[in-house]
Scaffold this active site. Sequence first.
Site, PDB file in Angstrom:
ATOM      1  CD  GLU A   1      -2.980  -1.250   2.154  1.00 33.76           C
ATOM      2  OE1 GLU A   1      -2.939  -0.396   3.061  1.00 33.76           O
ATOM      3  OE2 GLU A   1      -3.844  -2.139   2.093  1.00 33.76           O
TER       4      GLU A   1
ATOM      5  CE  LYS B   1     -10.735  -3.316   3.469  1.00 30.55           C
ATOM      6  NZ  LYS B   1      -9.978  -4.477   4.016  1.00 30.55           N
TER       7      LYS B   1
END
Length: 425
Positions: A205, A337
């Site tokens: 990330e 999400k």
Amino acid sequence: MAEIIDIHAREILDSRGNPTVEVDVLLDSGAFGRAAVPSGASTGAHEAVELRDGDKTRYAGKGVLKAVEAVNGELFSALSGLDATDQLLIDQAMIDLDGTPNKARLGANAILGVSLACAKAAAEEAELPLYRYIGGARSHILPVPMMNIINGGQHADNPIDVQEFMIMPVSAPTVADAVRMGAEVFHALKKKLKDAGHNTNVGDEGGFAPNLASADEALAFIVKAIEAAGYKAGEDIVLALDAASSEFYKDGKYVLAGEGKTLDAEGMVKYYAELCKRYPILSIEDGCAEDDWAGWSLLTAELGAKVQLVGDDLFVTNPLRLAEGIRKGVANSILVKVNQIGTLSETLEAVEMAHKAGYTSVLSHRSGETEDSTIADIAVATNCGQIKTGSLSRSDRLAKYNQLIRIEEELGPVAVYAGASILRG
């Protein structure tokens, strides 16, 4: 009527070099929408099913040609001729066609790609930006970013047990300033780590993945970096953790292998409480394992009044799981999400349910991302006030920050940066 005349999917690559699904939707007017589906590394057991081929001769079994075929075949046949502006109808038609409780037959990656691409095509048809099309006239709050600047757990090849160490620039007047502050701390942290002899390679990330001994050491480095960048930890910038504790929960115990500790739920709660005393941590995600409801109750009782306790694997963006958590009084926030549940409609339902119950919500990326920036628009559309989309490196992460900057500019004087008011404590 915004009639769907073509739906086409293809196999593309995500930020980890793994295949994922991209879907194009074309309307009779010529309006067009495209969406690419993300993929997680630390996935909850209760998530909707991501359909993979399992053919070891292609992409080590991770191909998504079955999902692509589902889009180009069954889903196109079912949705051809429908009105793209009727999002609920489209999403329900796909859920019914799949016929399983977790989208296992056609794949959540197939269904989500179509769901989001339809919304984008409908927004273009309406000549509206996506955030305005989804959220309506009141969509104007720019979210505080949770910037993952040190990676551990499943996102990095290092011994740190906690998966994400994040900064939240709460004193920024605008989202553009928040991104700037985050970038300044990111570069200050790089120098601090390098000066201490640590590597500055980045994880999935975009955060650094140094070989640190403990969560405490990672937090200490971040506080020093905040100060070196000219900011005050706890005032200008607060800290957030994603423990992803389901990943180190074994036989009813939390095994912090990197720190050489094995704790029960009560011990894990004390561990977090001690960290919160030493550092300005205002948000902890997945502090307990996804099915450790008793642990979550202890954690909520101990820290819930002053710390945002975010359920990711706990809730998996599923309104049914969230409703159970609300009934039991555990956590006080939901991580959202889109690929955990698999349609835009169900995602929006989960956010609405959370807000009605007094829970906060955090729009989130996955560790396997693409250049698709849809979640930035959804964050503004829902006025959720928080977004998790990685560090200040890697264009798959920055695509979302850059889209937020564009949206803020487009909104002009009505844009409001959520700031510190979004958090407890």
